[in-house]
Design a protein around this motif. Structure first.
Motif, PDB file in Angstrom:
ATOM      1  N   LYS A  68     -40.570  15.031  32.019  1.00 25.04           N
ATOM      2  CA  LYS A  68     -39.656  15.568  33.031  1.00 25.04           C
ATOM      3  C   LYS A  68     -38.252  14.994  32.831  1.00 25.04           C
ATOM      4  N   GLN A  69     -38.209  13.705  32.389  1.00 23.77           N
ATOM      5  CA  GLN A  69     -36.916  13.026  32.251  1.00 23.77           C
ATOM      6  C   GLN A  69     -36.117  13.608  31.085  1.00 23.77           C
ATOM      7  N   ILE A  70     -36.795  13.996  29.997  1.00 22.36           N
ATOM      8  CA  ILE A  70     -36.062  14.395  28.800  1.00 22.36           C
ATOM      9  C   ILE A  70     -35.726  15.880  28.827  1.00 22.36           C
ATOM     10  N   GLU A  71     -36.297  16.634  29.763  1.00 23.31           N
ATOM     11  CA  GLU A  71     -36.189  18.093  29.757  1.00 23.31           C
ATOM     12  C   GLU A  71     -34.726  18.557  29.707  1.00 23.31           C
ATOM     13  N   ASP A  72     -33.893  18.023  30.624  1.00 22.38           N
ATOM     14  CA  ASP A  72     -32.476  18.435  30.670  1.00 22.38           C
ATOM     15  C   ASP A  72     -31.774  18.128  29.345  1.00 22.38           C
ATOM     16  N   ARG A  73     -32.071  16.940  28.822  1.00 25.43           N
ATOM     17  CA  ARG A  73     -31.415  16.505  27.570  1.00 25.43           C
ATOM     18  C   ARG A  73     -31.820  17.408  26.419  1.00 25.43           C
ATOM     19  N   LEU A  74     -33.091  17.799  26.400  1.00 25.62           N
ATOM     20  CA  LEU A  74     -33.568  18.657  25.320  1.00 25.62           C
ATOM     21  C   LEU A  74     -32.843  20.002  25.357  1.00 25.62           C
ATOM     22  N   VAL A  75     -32.701  20.560  26.568  1.00 27.39           N
ATOM     23  CA  VAL A  75     -32.011  21.842  26.710  1.00 27.39           C
ATOM     24  C   VAL A  75     -30.554  21.695  26.289  1.00 27.39           C
ATOM     25  N   ARG A  76     -29.943  20.574  26.690  1.00 27.41           N
ATOM     26  CA  ARG A  76     -28.519  20.378  26.361  1.00 27.41           C
ATOM     27  C   ARG A  76     -28.313  20.252  24.854  1.00 27.41           C
ATOM     28  N   ILE A  77     -29.188  19.473  24.212  1.00 31.19           N
ATOM     29  CA  ILE A  77     -29.067  19.312  22.745  1.00 31.19           C
ATOM     30  C   ILE A  77     -29.282  20.646  22.058  1.00 31.19           C
ATOM     31  N   TYR A  78     -30.267  21.426  22.547  1.00 28.21           N
ATOM     32  CA  TYR A  78     -30.541  22.734  21.942  1.00 28.21           C
ATOM     33  C   TYR A  78     -29.324  23.633  22.065  1.00 28.21           C
TER      34      TYR A  78
END
Lengths: 146, 312
Positions: A68-78
Motif C-alpha cells: 500500500k505504501q509503495i503504490e503511489d510511488r510506483l504509479v509516479r515512477i511509471y
C-alpha cells in the motif's frame, strides 16, 4: 514510412535501457536482477544498460508485491517514463502477489496498479529466466511488423 | 557558398563528426568492457541508442523553464561541432584559421559545460541542480591546468594558431618530448571535461541519479549524449593536434588515416584511465587539481619558457 518504422523498431529492440524498482520484494529477486547485470552474464552485449532515472529508461523491472505504501510511488515512477515504455514483473510475488496475496498491507501483483508487458515467475527468478523474459518481450515488439 | 555548406553540414562538419563521435563512444565502451573481461556492446550499439532516443517521447517537466531546457542541448551541440572546423584533419591547414584560434577552441569547449549547467539548473529537479552545480565547481578545477598545459605547448611553438603549432611540431618532432608532462595533465583534465570516471562527480549515478541530465528524455537526451561523444572526439583531436601532430604532411588520405588513428589512441588512453580508477569526491577532485596538476602545469610553462630561450 515503412522503412523508418522498421529502423526505429530495430533500434528499440537493440537498446533496451532498464530501471530497477523494488515494490516491496524480500530482496531475493533484486539480487538475481543485479546478478543478471554483472559481467558474468554481460547484458551490455544486448545493449541493456541500467539507468538511474525513469526519464532515461524504456523498461521498468519491478520485483515484489505492491505494498500500500509503495503504490503511489510506483504509479509516479511509471508516469515519469517517456513513451513507449514496458513493465516487466520479476518473481512470483510481482506476478500475482504470491504468498503475500490477501495480506492487509498488500494490494496484489504489479498488474493491480500498472499495466505489465511480461511476467517472469520464480522464487526468485534466476538471472537466465530474467534474460529470457526480457528477450521474449523484445521479440514480441517485432512480430506484428511481419 | 556550397563549399562552406558542405564543410559545415557534411565533412568535416555535422554528419562526419556525429558518425565519428558515435563510433568513438562504441570504441570507448568496447575497450572498457574488454578491460573488465566482458564481451561488450556490438558495433551498432551507439547508433541504436541514438535512433531509439530520437524516437522516444520528449518530456518537459511542468516546473522547468521550457525555453532554456530545450535550448541548452542545442547550444552545446553547436559549439562542439564548430570546434571541429578549426582542427586540422587531413593536411596542415584548416578551413577557417586565424592567429589565436586555439583560444577560441578552448573557450568553445567550455560552452557545453555551461550549457549542461543551465539545462540542469532550469529543469528544477533537485538531483539535476546538485549535478549542475557540481559541473561548474569541477570546471574551475580542471580548466586552469588544461589551459596552462595546452598553451605551454603553443608557447614553445611561438604561435597561438593551431595550424602554425601543427607545422612547428611536424618540423621539429623531438620537441614534442618536452611536452610530455603537459600531455599527461591535459589528458587527466580532459577526463574531467568529459565527466568520465575519476571525475564523473556531476553525473554520479550511484548518488545523484544522472546529475544535470536527470530530467532529460527523448530527443534532447539524444542531443546531449551526442554532444558528449563529439566532445570526446574533439578534445582528443585537440590534444593530438597540439602534442603530437605527426603524419599530417603525408598525402591527404594517409594523413587523414594517421590522424584518426592518433585520435583513437588518445580515446583508448582515456578509456584505460577510466577503467583503472574509481570516482573521487568533489573536494578530493578540486584538491587534486589545484595541489598537483596546477603546479605541474606551471612547471611545464616555465620549462617551455626556458627551452625557448635556450633553443631559439
Amino acid at each position: 514510412m515503412g522503412l523508418v518504422k522498421k529502423i526505429v523498431t530495430w533500434a528499440r529492440i537493440k537498446s533496451p535501457w532498464i530501471l530497477h524498482f523494488n515494490t516491496g520484494a524480500c530482496n531475493a529477486c533484486d539480487i538475481e536482477i543485479i546478478a543478471a547485470l554483472t559481467p558474468r552474464y554481460d547484458l551490455e552485449r544486448f545493449g541493456v544498460q541500467l539507468k538511474g532515472t525513469p526519464r532515461h529508461a524504456d523498461i521498468l523491472v519491478c520485483s515484489g508485491p505492491v505494498t500500500k505504501q509503495i503504490e503511489d510511488r510506483l504509479v509516479r515512477i511509471y508516469e515519469q517514463m517517456p513513451e513507449p515504455k514496458f513493465v516487466v514483473a520479476v518473481g512470483t510475488c510481482a506476478c500475482s502477489g504470491g504468498v503475500f496475496n490477501g495480506c492487509y498491507n498488500i494490494k496484489g501483483g504489479i498488474k493491480s496498479t500498472i499495466p505489465v508487458s511480461a511476467f517472469i515467475p520464480g522464487c526468485p527468478a534466476s538471472p537466465k529466466a530474467i534474460i529470457d523474459g526480457v528477450v521474449k518481450l523484445l521479440q514480441s515488439l517485432e512480430e506484428p511488423k511481419k | 557558398m556550397i563549399k562552406a555548406l558542405f564543410s559545415i553540414l557534411i565533412f568535416p562538419g555535422f554528419l562526419f563528426v556525429s558518425v565519428f563521435g558515435l563510433f568513438a563512444e562504441f570504441f570507448d565502451r568496447k575497450i572498457y568492457a574488454r578491460l573488465q573481461n566482458r564481451v561488450g556492446p556490438p558495433w551498432f550499439q551507439t547508433f541504436a541508442d541514438f535512433i531509439k532516443l530520437l524516437a522516444k517521447e520528449d518530456i518537459v517537466p511542468c516546473e522547468a523553464n521550457p525555453r532554456m531546457f530545450g535550448l541548452a542541448p542545442i547550444f552545446a551541440l553547436a559549439s562542439v561541432i564548430t570546434v571541429f572546423l578549426y582542427i586540422p584533419l587531413w593536411k596542415t591547414e584548416t578551413l577557417f584559421s586565424f592567429n589565436g584560434d586555439i583560444i577560441m577552441v578552448l573557450y568553445l569547449l567550455t560552452v557545453p559545460t555551461l550549457a549542461f549547467f543551465i539545462g540542469g539548473w532550469y529543469s528544477t529537479s533537485l538531483f539535476a541542480r546538485i549535478g549542475s552545480v557540481r559541473c561548474v565547481t569541477q570546471l574551475f578545477a580542471y580548466e586552469v591546468p588544461l589551459f596552462m598545459s595546452i598553451l605551454a605547448a603553443a608557447l614553445l611553438a611561438n604561435s597561438w594558431s593551431l595550424v602554425d603549432i601543427v607545422i612547428f611540431y611536424t618540423r621539429h618532432p623531438l620537441y614534442c618530448l618536452f611536452n610530455l608532462i603537459g600531455f599527461g595533465i591535459s589528458l587527466i583534465a580532459l577526463l574531467g571535461k568529459l565527466e568520465k570516471t575519476p571525475f564523473d562527480i556531476p553525473e554520479a549515478e550511484t548518488e545523484i541519479v544522472a546529475g544535470a541530465f536527470t530530467e532529460y528524455s527523448g530527443r534532447l537526451l539524444a542531443i546531449l549524449r551526442l554532444t558528449i561523444d563529439i566532445e570526446m572526439v574533439v578534445g582528443s583531436a585537440l590534444l593530438v593536434a597540439v602534442f603530437f601532430p605527426f603524419g599530417l604532411t603525408l598525402a591527404p588520405i594517409t594523413g587523414f588515416v594517421v590522424f584518426m588513428a592518433e585520435i583513437m589512441f588518445v580515446i583508448a588512453l582515456l578509456s584505460l584511465l577510466r577503467t583503472v580508477v574509481a570516482r573521487l569526491r568533489i573536494d578530493q577532485m578540486i584538491n587534486f587539481c589545484w595541489k598537483y596538476m596546477v603546479p605541474l602545469a606551471i612547471f611545464q610553462l616555465l620549462l617551455n619558457l626556458t627551452l625557448k630561450r635556450i633553443l631559439m
